[in-house]
Design an enzyme around this catalytic site. Structure first.
Site, PDB file in Angstrom:
ATOM      1  N   ARG A 210      15.746  47.543  78.339  1.00 36.40           N
ATOM      2  CA  ARG A 210      16.234  48.931  79.321  1.00 36.40           C
ATOM      3  C   ARG A 210      14.653  47.633  80.725  1.00 36.40           C
ATOM      4  O   ARG A 210      13.831  48.107  79.862  1.00 36.40           O
ATOM      5  CB  ARG A 210      15.336  50.031  79.726  1.00 36.40           C
ATOM      6  CG  ARG A 210      15.029  50.585  80.188  1.00 36.40           C
ATOM      7  CD  ARG A 210      14.922  52.566  80.020  1.00 36.40           C
ATOM      8  NE  ARG A 210      14.686  53.264  81.532  1.00 36.40           N
ATOM      9  CZ  ARG A 210      13.612  53.482  81.226  1.00 36.40           C
ATOM     10  NH1 ARG A 210      12.546  53.740  81.238  1.00 36.40           N
ATOM     11  NH2 ARG A 210      12.911  53.630  82.672  1.00 36.40           N
TER      12      ARG A 210
ATOM     13  N   TYR B  89       4.767  61.085  77.231  1.00 40.33           N
ATOM     14  CA  TYR B  89       3.579  60.335  77.259  1.00 40.33           C
ATOM     15  C   TYR B  89       2.443  61.534  76.288  1.00 40.33           C
ATOM     16  O   TYR B  89       1.110  60.636  75.759  1.00 40.33           O
ATOM     17  CB  TYR B  89       2.942  59.736  77.717  1.00 40.33           C
ATOM     18  CG  TYR B  89       3.806  58.296  78.491  1.00 40.33           C
ATOM     19  CD1 TYR B  89       3.418  57.079  77.852  1.00 40.33           C
ATOM     20  CD2 TYR B  89       4.894  58.111  79.220  1.00 40.33           C
ATOM     21  CE1 TYR B  89       4.361  56.232  77.703  1.00 40.33           C
ATOM     22  CE2 TYR B  89       5.218  56.986  79.698  1.00 40.33           C
ATOM     23  CZ  TYR B  89       5.319  56.082  78.588  1.00 40.33           C
ATOM     24  OH  TYR B  89       6.022  54.938  79.331  1.00 40.33           O
TER      25      TYR B  89
ATOM     26  N   GLU C 148      12.093  58.800  86.501  1.00 34.75           N
ATOM     27  CA  GLU C 148      10.909  59.638  86.602  1.00 34.75           C
ATOM     28  C   GLU C 148      10.828  59.831  87.971  1.00 34.75           C
ATOM     29  O   GLU C 148       9.651  60.192  88.661  1.00 34.75           O
ATOM     30  CB  GLU C 148       9.779  59.374  86.125  1.00 34.75           C
ATOM     31  CG  GLU C 148       9.139  58.584  84.533  1.00 34.75           C
ATOM     32  CD  GLU C 148       8.310  58.725  84.315  1.00 34.75           C
ATOM     33  OE1 GLU C 148       7.418  58.431  84.732  1.00 34.75           O
ATOM     34  OE2 GLU C 148       7.951  57.835  83.320  1.00 34.75           O
TER      35      GLU C 148
ATOM     36  N   HIS D 281      12.946  52.148  89.715  1.00 32.43           N
ATOM     37  CA  HIS D 281      11.860  52.419  88.891  1.00 32.43           C
ATOM     38  C   HIS D 281      10.551  51.915  89.707  1.00 32.43           C
ATOM     39  O   HIS D 281       9.988  51.602  90.185  1.00 32.43           O
ATOM     40  CB  HIS D 281      11.486  51.158  88.258  1.00 32.43           C
ATOM     41  CG  HIS D 281      10.753  51.329  86.668  1.00 32.43           C
ATOM     42  ND1 HIS D 281      11.041  51.571  85.687  1.00 32.43           N
ATOM     43  CD2 HIS D 281       9.666  52.682  86.837  1.00 32.43           C
ATOM     44  CE1 HIS D 281      10.108  52.228  84.645  1.00 32.43           C
ATOM     45  NE2 HIS D 281       8.944  52.555  85.672  1.00 32.43           N
TER      46      HIS D 281
ATOM     47  N   GLU E  56      11.403  56.514  76.891  1.00 35.69           N
ATOM     48  CA  GLU E  56       9.625  55.121  76.942  1.00 35.69           C
ATOM     49  C   GLU E  56       9.200  56.136  75.810  1.00 35.69           C
ATOM     50  O   GLU E  56       9.270  57.241  76.506  1.00 35.69           O
ATOM     51  CB  GLU E  56       8.952  55.470  79.200  1.00 35.69           C
ATOM     52  CG  GLU E  56      10.116  54.263  80.008  1.00 35.69           C
ATOM     53  CD  GLU E  56       8.842  54.469  81.193  1.00 35.69           C
ATOM     54  OE1 GLU E  56       7.865  54.981  81.494  1.00 35.69           O
ATOM     55  OE2 GLU E  56       9.567  53.683  82.181  1.00 35.69           O
TER      56      GLU E  56
ATOM     57  N   ASN F 231      11.136  60.171  79.238  1.00 31.59           N
ATOM     58  CA  ASN F 231      10.076  59.356  78.478  1.00 31.59           C
ATOM     59  C   ASN F 231       8.776  60.438  78.412  1.00 31.59           C
ATOM     60  O   ASN F 231       8.690  61.171  79.017  1.00 31.59           O
ATOM     61  CB  ASN F 231       9.793  58.925  80.426  1.00 31.59           C
ATOM     62  CG  ASN F 231      10.845  57.672  80.068  1.00 31.59           C
ATOM     63  OD1 ASN F 231      11.056  57.475  80.372  1.00 31.59           O
ATOM     64  ND2 ASN F 231      10.264  57.246  81.790  1.00 31.59           N
TER      65      ASN F 231
HETATM   66  C1  FCB Z   1       5.681  55.689  82.906  1.00 33.57           C
HETATM   67  C2  FCB Z   1       6.414  54.600  84.218  1.00 33.57           C
HETATM   68  C3  FCB Z   1       6.578  53.322  83.400  1.00 33.57           C
HETATM   69  C4  FCB Z   1       4.823  53.125  82.985  1.00 33.57           C
HETATM   70  C5  FCB Z   1       4.999  54.064  82.310  1.00 33.57           C
HETATM   71  C6  FCB Z   1       2.855  54.277  81.281  1.00 33.57           C
HETATM   72  O1  FCB Z   1       5.824  56.781  84.203  1.00 33.57           O
HETATM   73  O2  FCB Z   1       8.007  54.864  84.312  1.00 33.57           O
HETATM   74  O3  FCB Z   1       6.824  52.579  84.789  1.00 33.57           O
HETATM   75  O4  FCB Z   1       3.846  52.619  83.681  1.00 33.57           O
HETATM   76  O5  FCB Z   1       4.434  55.664  82.405  1.00 33.57           O
END
Ligand code: FCB
Length: 471
Positions: free
Chosen positions: A105, A321, A193, A148, A377, A319
């Site tokens: 990607r 985290y 995002e 992006h 992600e 995505n």
């Molecule tokens: C996301 C972004 C990516 C990277 C990760 C850690 O928010 O899409 O570019 O910075 O976080």
């Protein structure tokens, strides 16, 4: 990315039964990850890796401008050189292929491929053509994100995402790219995002262009989503064989107490993080709760916009985290209440794989038209060091294993998830945190540009090799 993981039978390797695959990463024998058509790849983004910001006619982006301002990025870092991928792309693709990663990607830098009059910049376009052709030669599935975060500065000078016209300029850009690159892209994502672009860029100023006004955030979001909606039919017309979608970052919100006020606070956290984007895309309307949380911030919406925004998608990129624990702020909102004694990463983000599973299962219930999902992600930053030529990133190995287990659980609960991209292929420019935060499965020494494969990447490669070898 047209493979359908749900249609394949579970093919487990016989070696699993004698423990030969027991390593700190390998998924258990009954994991859906063993299905050969569950795509496993890695992700990057243009501004974070390319460098070469003044070469071959590239115009300035909002991140060049923002990172040049003192105090905006840790240690004054900028993306001027980054991983020098613009010059080292061939070796980087070799590396990707040598790890057996099946998907890549990447994102296109809008200011590299179009001039201020909307005319193509051939040199910039040729860079992406060479890159994508090489990926296809290597048999790697290509997932291309058009935006992006590196908006051309000349568009920001005319209001950026606060200006409705930017949405139409984005559709022109999508038109050019899909005419030029058709046939080399398996999946097109319009935006990465939009929450970050709108909220961090225009709502609190932590990201470029650095504006901070709640009403700006909702208006910028509306224009971003409109840009997405305008681009989808253009991409369909120019490149019918590819998949079309968008990438959203989703956040889990929880509360410590069962009180109605705290539960409402957790709900509102998710409304502004998730429903703000997913409701317009999948239901054609903004969630009303959003404007109870942020009164007076309703964007200007013209007739037909919501229909444009909710055009059907082939896939949704997710995505994920971390989770955020909140409590009621005593008024109509929430406040963060960080949990103590939990595992965190170098970013301070809590490691909470269940959040990914719970959100995916929740979306599958909430949105009856939820498209097939790719995790576009997932990953973590750690302060990785090269010692005797090796990087032993133990926490990342465990992080990836646990998040992939969460994905497997969501698949088993009926969510159609077709692939997963690690963030990131290599350490890179982590926006406002510069180069200090290392998210790569490949280490980058920024003084020499030497790449060193971390232990996590070795184990992912080992798994992919074993999966490929199975009957
Ligand atoms: C996301 C972004 C990516 C990277 C990760 C850690 O928010 O899409 O570019 O910075 O976080």
């Amino acid at each position: 990315m047209a493979n359908d993981a749900s249609a394949v039978s579970d093919a487990r390797p016989s070696a699993v039964s004698n423990g030969a695959l027991a390593d700190p990463f390998s998924p258990p024998a009954d994991s859906s990850l063993w299905r050969k058509n569950f795509l496993l790849g890695a992700a990057t983004a243009s501004y974070q890796i390319e460098g070469a910001v003044n070469e071959d006619g590239r115009l300035p982006s909002i991140w060049d401008t923002f990172s040049a301002k003192p105090g905006k990025v840790l240690a004054g870092d900028t993306g001027a050189v980054a991983c020098d991928h613009y010059h080292r792309w061939e070796a980087d693709i070799e590396l990707l292929a040598s790890l057996g990663l099946e998907g890549y990607r990447l994102s296109i830098a809008w200011p590299r491929v179009m001039d201020a009059a909307g005319l193509p910049n051939r040199k910039g376009l040729d860079f992406y053509k060479r890159l994508l052709n090489r990926l296809k030669e290597k048999g790697i599935t290509t997932s291309v994100t058009l935006y992006h975060w590196d908006l051309p500065q000349h568009l920001e000078d005319r209001g950026g995402w606060l200006n409705r016209d930017t949405a139409y300029r984005f559709a022109d850009y999508a038109d050019l790219m899909s005419r030029e690159l058709a046939g080399t892209v398996d999946a097109w994502a319009t935006l990465n995002e939009p929450w970050c672009s709108a909220y961090l860029g225009y709502g609190n100023g932590h990201h470029a262009p650095g504006l901070a006004d709640g009403r700006f955030a909702t208006q910028a979001m509306h224009h971003l989503l409109l840009a997405h909606g305008l681009a989808i039919p253009v991409l369909r017309a120019n490149d019918p064989a590819s998949q079309k979608g968008i990438v959203a970052n989703i956040g889990r919100g929880t509360a410590n107490s069962d009180s109605a006020a705290d539960q409402r606070a957790a709900h509102l956290f998710e409304v502004q993080h998730n429903a703000w984007i997913l409701d317009p895309l999948l239901k054609g309307a903004y969630p009303q709760d959003l404007f109870e949380l942020w009164p007076g911030t309703e964007p200007l919406v013209l007739d037909g916009d919501m229909q444009t925004i909710s055009a059907p998608l082939d896939f949704l990129g997710i995505n994920y985290y971390f989770r955020t624990n909140v409590a009621s702020d005593g008024a109509h909102g929430f406040r963060d209440v960080p949990l103590e004694g939990v595992e965190r990463t170098q970013m301070g983000w809590e490691v909470h794989p269940d959040g990914l599973r719970d959100l995916l299962i929740g979306f599958n219930r909430t949105y009856r038209n939820l498209p097939p999902i790719y995790i576009t992600e997932n990953g973590m930053a750690s302060d990785d060091k090269v010692i005797d030529g090796h990087v032993d990133d133990t926490q990342r190995i465990s992080f990836l294993k646990r998040h992939l287990a969460a994905v497997d659980q969501a698949i088993k609960a009926g969510v159609d998830i077709r692939g997963y991209f690690l963030w990131s292929l290599m350490d890179n420019f982590e926006w406002a945190f510069g180069y200090e935060r290392r998210f790569g499965v490949v280490h980058v020494d920024y003084s020499t540009q030497k790449r060193t494969v971390k232990r996590s990447a070795e184990l992912v490669a080992k798994f992919l090799k074993e999966r490929k070898a199975q009957a």
